[in-house]
Design an enzyme around this catalytic site. Structure first.
Site, PDB file in Angstrom:
ATOM      1  N   GLY A   1       0.835  -1.206   0.000  1.00  0.00           N
ATOM      2  CA  GLY A   1       0.000   0.000   0.000  1.00  0.00           C
ATOM      3  C   GLY A   1       0.862   1.245   0.000  1.00  0.00           C
ATOM      4  N   ASN A   2       0.279   2.367   0.343  1.00  0.00           N
ATOM      5  CA  ASN A   2       1.079   3.603   0.464  1.00  0.00           C
ATOM      6  C   ASN A   2       0.447   4.492   1.532  1.00  0.00           C
ATOM      7  OD1 ASN A   2      -0.843   5.523  -0.882  1.00  0.00           O
ATOM      8  ND2 ASN A   2      -0.535   4.063  -2.566  1.00  0.00           N
ATOM      9  N   TYR A   3       1.060   5.652   1.746  1.00  0.00           N
ATOM     10  CA  TYR A   3       0.675   6.499   2.885  1.00  0.00           C
ATOM     11  C   TYR A   3      -0.518   7.412   2.624  1.00  0.00           C
ATOM     12  CZ  TYR A   3       5.210   5.178   4.853  1.00  0.00           C
ATOM     13  OH  TYR A   3       6.267   4.494   5.345  1.00  0.00           O
TER      14      TYR A   3
ATOM     15  N   ALA B   1      -3.514   7.722  -4.934  1.00  0.00           N
ATOM     16  CA  ALA B   1      -2.152   7.198  -5.075  1.00  0.00           C
ATOM     17  C   ALA B   1      -2.309   5.710  -5.415  1.00  0.00           C
ATOM     18  CB  ALA B   1      -1.377   7.397  -3.788  1.00  0.00           C
TER      19      ALA B   1
END
Ligand code: PMT
Length: 406
Positions: free
Chosen positions: A215-217, A284
């Site tokens: 995943g990402n932030y 994102a």
């Protein structure tokens, strides 16, 4: 601007009370409906009979009507009004308003008022200049009331003509200006009515096994602020949202589709974009996903672990390819280096009308923060904005979008 407006006029015990007749006449001439609420001291200066003759309504002064004991509901008056004007407002009434001293009908009405309140002070200069009066006026202002400054006679540098309430025509003009501005804001705020906007927000999660993902932030804050701004301007919003921690705005115009992976986000966007006027891609999105997803939790073996990844669909590029002449597509670029040239290249490759560049090198910009610092790049121009709240950044982005919407 005053046509059909319902104004509660509060009158207090000042020599300027006679001027309230002129205020009533002007308000009624401009099409307003006026309900007078007067303090006991006010009645010493002007008779309710005069006032009710001008307004064609009984004047309210007591909690109970003297004749039949009917209860005068300050709550109902508070709900009825489009504005309350207290003119003249004495130092005593201003003090009671500031401190909630509800000992007469005017103050209880003020305390129940749902509409904007305007206060036109009228008193002797020394009383007006006294720190307690000034402090009470500041308190009223801090409660959101509009103070109609007395005429120039009150200014310390011009002491002549002291004690005068602002002239009736100027008071009425201030009310008119207020309603004109409110109406302009209201129509501006609906400037995207009839438009449909697809917005992507948040991260995507790419499953490795039942307990792990790539995943990402992204928190979704930027995309949600954009969705809220579009809805506020009257647009229908199709919000395709990855797994976000931020609170999703509750608005009748925002229709939400929850997704987890880039593939799911791609499918939702491909289905929704053809009927939209614009797409704004702030999500994102993971560019790669595991080739296989283990159906059981992967166990430690002691050896290195290799996860083989395959490319995800590029949602932006796919929407750019199906974009019609009447549609607009807006992308984001989150960069860490060579910001401008990377963003320029994405603008072209993905067929965006403009791209919003944010860099992780700018403090307070990018993931999870409540602020962002952006540069909007179009095929032939570029504008950099200062660090702002994400809500304000959304305003800049949607202003830019509206300037090119076909
Ligand atoms: O959510 P927040 O915590 O508020 O943070 C906001 C943000 C930093 C996520 C946001 O401001 C932002 O920059 N979003 C885009 C992040 C990104 O993935 O940029 P990119 O340069 O990798 O992608 C370029 C564009 O293509 C983006 O519009 C992206 O949504 C889109 N894209 C990317 C990959 C992919 N497979 N499909 C896409 O549609």
């Amino acid at each position: 601007m005053l046509q059909g407006k319902k104004i509660v006029l509060g009158i207090t015990g000042s020599i300027a009370a006679y001027k309230s007749c002129l205020i009533i006449r002007q308000l009624i001439k401009k099409g307003a409906e006026v309900q007078v609420v007067i303090t006991p001291a006010g009645k010493e200066f002007i008779t309710p009979i005069t006032l009710s003759a001008l307004t064609h309504k009984p004047v309210i002064s007591e909690f109970f009507s003297q004749r039949d004991g009917t209860w005068n509901s300050h709550v109902d008056i508070g709900l009825w009004a489009d504005a309350m004007l207290i003119a003249p407002a004495t130092a005593s009434t201003i003090g009671k308003m500031a401190h909630g001293v509800a000992d007469n009908m005017l103050i209880t009405t003020y305390l129940s008022m749902k509409a904007p309140v305007f206060v036109a002070p009228a008193m002797d200069l020394d009383m007006y200049a006294h720190p307690s009066t000034q402090s009470n006026l500041r308190t009223l202002q801090s409660y959101g009331n509009h103070i109609i400054e007395p005429g120039t006679g009150f200014l310390a540098s011009k002491l002549e003509g002291k004690g005068r309430m602002e002239e009736p025509e100027n008071i009425v003009a201030q009310l008119e200006a207020f309603f004109a501005q409110a109406e302009a804001e209201q129509s501006a705020s609906q400037s995207m009515a009839g438009r449909k906007v697809l917005i992507t927000a948040g991260p995507t999660y790419e499953k490795i096994d039942p307990v792990r993902f790539i995943g990402n932030y992204s928190s979704g804050k930027m995309g949600l602020a954009i969705a809220e701004e579009c809805a506020r301007r009257g647009a229908e919003v199709e919000l395709v949202c990855g797994p976000v921690s931020a609170t999703i705005p509750q608005h009748a115009n925002i229709h939400r589709t929850d997704v987890e992976s880039a593939q799911q986000m791609y499918e939702a966007c491909m289905a929704l974009y053809p009927s939209a006027d614009a797409g704004i891609l702030s999500a994102a999105v993971a560019d790669f996903t595991p080739v296989t997803v283990a159906d059981q939790k992967i166990k430690r073996t002691g050896d290195d672990m290799v996860i083989c990844l395959k490319p995800n669909p590029d949602i932006a590029k796919s929407l750019g390819a199906i974009k019609t002449d009447r549609q607009v597509l807006v992308g984001f670029a989150l960069e860490t280096n060579d910001e401008e040239s990377n963003a320029q290249s994405k603008l072209q490759k993905k067929n965006f009308d403009f791209i919003v560049l944010n860099s992780l090198r700018d403090k307070g910009a990018g993931f999870r923060t409540d602020t962002n610092k952006i540069t909007i790049i179009t095929p032939d121009a570029m504008q950099t904005y200062p660090l702002k709240s994400k809500a304000e950044v959304a305003v800049d982005i949607i202003d830019q979008l509206q300037s090119i919407l076909k």
